[in-house]
Design a protein around this motif. Sequence first.
Motif, short mmCIF file in Angstrom:
data_model
loop_
_atom_site.label_atom_id
_atom_site.label_comp_id
_atom_site.label_asym_id
_atom_site.label_seq_id
_atom_site.Cartn_x
_atom_site.Cartn_y
_atom_site.Cartn_z
N PRO B 156 1.15 -1.27 0.42
CA PRO B 156 -0.09 -0.24 0.28
C PRO B 156 1.02 1.12 -0.01
O PRO B 156 2.04 1.84 0.38
CB PRO B 156 -0.93 0.14 1.16
CG PRO B 156 -0.60 -1.44 1.66
CD PRO B 156 0.86 -2.00 0.84
N LYS B 157 -0.42 2.25 -1.04
CA LYS B 157 1.63 3.61 -0.80
C LYS B 157 1.77 4.52 0.69
O LYS B 157 2.58 4.77 0.64
CB LYS B 157 0.05 4.41 -1.97
CG LYS B 157 1.58 4.54 -3.23
CD LYS B 157 1.01 5.74 -4.18
CE LYS B 157 2.32 6.76 -4.64
NZ LYS B 157 2.06 8.08 -4.69
N SER B 158 0.32 4.32 1.02
CA SER B 158 0.46 5.08 2.20
C SER B 158 1.43 4.44 3.22
O SER B 158 1.89 4.98 4.26
CB SER B 158 -1.32 5.03 2.79
OG SER B 158 -1.13 3.65 3.42
N LEU B 159 1.41 3.34 3.24
CA LEU B 159 2.93 2.60 4.08
C LEU B 159 4.19 3.72 3.76
O LEU B 159 5.36 4.11 4.72
CB LEU B 159 2.98 1.45 3.49
CG LEU B 159 2.06 0.13 4.49
CD1 LEU B 159 3.28 -1.25 4.33
CD2 LEU B 159 2.41 0.87 6.38
N ALA B 162 3.84 7.10 5.07
CA ALA B 162 3.87 7.18 6.79
C ALA B 162 4.99 7.67 6.81
O ALA B 162 5.73 7.41 7.92
CB ALA B 162 3.15 5.30 7.06
N ALA B 163 6.17 6.13 5.95
CA ALA B 163 7.17 6.04 6.18
C ALA B 163 8.61 7.52 5.77
O ALA B 163 9.45 8.33 6.50
CB ALA B 163 8.19 4.62 5.32
N THR B 176 14.37 -0.92 4.92
CA THR B 176 13.62 -0.92 6.47
C THR B 176 12.30 -1.51 5.80
O THR B 176 11.27 -1.36 6.76
CB THR B 176 13.29 -0.41 6.92
OG1 THR B 176 13.52 1.56 6.22
CG2 THR B 176 15.06 0.25 7.34
N ILE B 177 11.11 -0.73 4.80
CA ILE B 177 10.01 -0.79 4.62
C ILE B 177 9.58 -1.86 3.23
O ILE B 177 9.01 -2.90 3.77
CB ILE B 177 9.46 0.60 4.60
CG1 ILE B 177 9.40 1.01 5.33
CG2 ILE B 177 7.88 0.11 4.33
CD1 ILE B 177 8.89 0.95 6.55
N PRO B 180 12.12 -5.58 3.10
CA PRO B 180 10.68 -6.77 4.51
C PRO B 180 9.84 -7.35 3.53
O PRO B 180 9.44 -8.38 3.89
CB PRO B 180 11.67 -6.30 5.30
CG PRO B 180 12.11 -4.99 5.28
CD PRO B 180 11.91 -4.94 4.59
N LEU B 181 9.27 -6.33 3.19
CA LEU B 181 7.68 -6.38 2.78
C LEU B 181 7.34 -7.76 1.65
O LEU B 181 6.98 -7.96 1.05
CB LEU B 181 6.74 -5.40 2.46
CG LEU B 181 6.93 -5.22 3.84
CD1 LEU B 181 5.76 -3.86 3.63
CD2 LEU B 181 5.39 -5.82 4.67
N LYS B 262 3.26 -15.64 3.71
CA LYS B 262 2.82 -14.52 2.92
C LYS B 262 2.79 -13.20 4.23
O LYS B 262 2.28 -13.44 5.32
CB LYS B 262 0.88 -14.20 2.83
CG LYS B 262 1.28 -15.86 1.17
CD LYS B 262 1.25 -14.57 -0.49
CE LYS B 262 1.15 -15.56 -1.11
NZ LYS B 262 2.01 -16.06 -1.94
N GLU B 264 1.16 -10.24 5.43
CA GLU B 264 -0.60 -9.32 5.51
C GLU B 264 0.03 -8.16 5.57
O GLU B 264 0.51 -7.39 6.30
CB GLU B 264 -1.19 -10.08 6.43
CG GLU B 264 -2.63 -10.63 6.05
CD GLU B 264 -3.25 -11.25 7.35
OE1 GLU B 264 -3.98 -10.48 7.83
OE2 GLU B 264 -3.26 -12.35 7.17
N TYR B 265 -0.61 -6.87 4.95
CA TYR B 265 -0.89 -6.08 4.88
C TYR B 265 -1.75 -5.33 5.86
O TYR B 265 -2.91 -5.33 5.97
CB TYR B 265 -0.72 -5.29 4.13
CG TYR B 265 0.75 -5.35 2.88
CD1 TYR B 265 1.52 -5.34 3.54
CD2 TYR B 265 0.16 -6.38 1.42
CE1 TYR B 265 2.44 -5.66 1.73
CE2 TYR B 265 1.09 -6.72 0.82
CZ TYR B 265 2.21 -6.20 0.88
OH TYR B 265 3.22 -6.87 0.04
#
Lengths: 364, 265
Positions: B156-159, B162-163, B176-177, B180-181, B262, B264-265
């Motif tokens: 999600p773009k918001s992640l 947010a970062a 870091t985002i 790992p995802l 998997k 999960e967001y």
Amino acid sequence: MSDSSTKGSSQNPSHIRLKGVEKIYPNGYKAIHGIDMEIEEGEFVVLVGPSGCGKSTLLRMVAGLEDITHGEVYIAGRKVNDLEPSQRDIAMVFQNYALYPHMTVYKNMAYGLKNLGTPKDEIDKRVNEVAKLLELEELLNRRPKQLSGGQRQRVAMGRAIVRKPTAFLFDEPLSNLDAKLRVQMRLVIKNLQARLGTTTLYVTHDQVEAMTMADRLIVLKDGIAEQIGTPMELYDRPETQFVAGFIGSPAMNFIEADLSDDGNTLQFGDTKLPLKEKLSNQTSKITFGFRPEHVTLSDSGAMSLQVNLVEHLGAESIIHAKLGDSPITLRLNGHIDAKNGDTLKVDIDADRYHFFDKNAGIRI
Amino acid sequence: MWPASQAVYQSLLVEDAFGMSSQFVWLDNFIELFEDDHYIKTFGRTLFFSAMVAMLSLSVSLVLAAMADRVIRGTGIYRTLLIWPYAVAPVVAGALWVFLFYPTTGIISTFLTSMGYEWNHQLKGNQAMALVVIAAAWKQISYNFLFFLAGMQAIPKSLIEAAAIDAASPAKRFWTIIFPLITPTTFFLLVVNIVYAFFETFGIIHVVTKGGPANATEILVFKVYNDGFVGLDLGGSAAQSVILMVLVIGMTIFQFKYIERKVEY
């Protein structure tokens, strides 16, 4: 407004200031039309409007997630147009919370501080403080997917608070919660904001949320600020027909009416409504508005309505009726015994009339 | 199934060079293989080769995908160009790289020579190895790129926003985002790339080096071919392919077992 007011927040109470802010997308679509607004330090301001009105865009422009096409944005006296989101000293709570799924609650809250190079023990202290404030202590080692919606919401807020930013930005933070939790969280956020005294800009499409939380609110429609004011100002004296219809639930009733030549009476259908004060307008075409709750039943009532449907809510009854072809909603206390086809005679509180120019939709 | 069972059966036989007679020898072929230094070396070389191919193609495609993820204009062209190599047949791809690096006439080799670096993959084993690694990795970049890009766009773009508000620089956001995802994607691609390097690079090696010089680029699949169809040791070759088959089965099971994890967001 003199130029000196733009420098330093000490002599200028406005904490977030928008000056002629516009957003035009590369395809030429103009999403925001010149917004001017001042938010004072510690104020809770809500941006409200229907979906697609540009409220989120405006918030994201303040956050630095969208470019500002024209105009200026100041936060705490600094012009932030060209600053990165991280340099604006703001924290944002997203609609979907945007918690980092691979990090624990603790790490989610510590992430921003860590990036700012805050010492480890300071981070620890602050995260624990905020966790205590939001009752998240038990959850610090959990991951977001192990949390309920309300808990995620609190973590998202914790992540914002822990940074001690100069302003909070909320983008529809409650819309993913169920109705009961939403009412609870409304209070939590409002209390927290009052306690921390942090300037807050809050976006929602829910007018009840807007009315209950805001110190002041801005009603946005198609990228234009229709009205800025306190909830009661907007309720009592909406400047446009749009604001009148948007604020208040059930929505205000509108009837198309003709103003007599002398400006003393209003006519719609068979009804003639004498006015307390003379009204003058360029045209005689008027939209007459009154709120569903500003009506009383009376046998000598000036208006007679055909009842269509009655909703009994216990404490009050919502009556859907018709005056000629115009649908009218009434909100009356207690249990009203009426059914489809009945005729009701009502009076409207004469101090609570609203008049709008039929074409321009502007208050007369 | 039929060819596979034939390979298993063959691996238990010893045949004379002219295919006139064959003898059932149980596991002698396998024992011979594992006692053969040459085979063990090939095994090691294959591991090295596939590790290099996987690393090179994964890292290059990760960088490209990260860049594509940020591109706003011209995404279509950018992606199409990056996906093309996947449509090129291995042999053709190999031929391209041979032309580029041909010791006397190749563009790149000429350039390298003019820079004072002597390039001759027909003589130097490690240069030959580097060349086949590059050629094999290049071919796999498109595939990896697609998966990486899809993985990144599922975040999600918001992640990321947010970062960004949390004062993370673009590089920090990535490590870091984003990184790992997309771990599940990376893991999946790692297995796919190793399998690719093990089994599907035959065409490239055949065209570029033919396993040479002095077996420097002979990997397991190539040795199966070489021993079986050039050396005519059908039993030994079959035994090698049975070992490869077991490896594939093992890796597939491994992948199915762990790939289901998997995020999960």
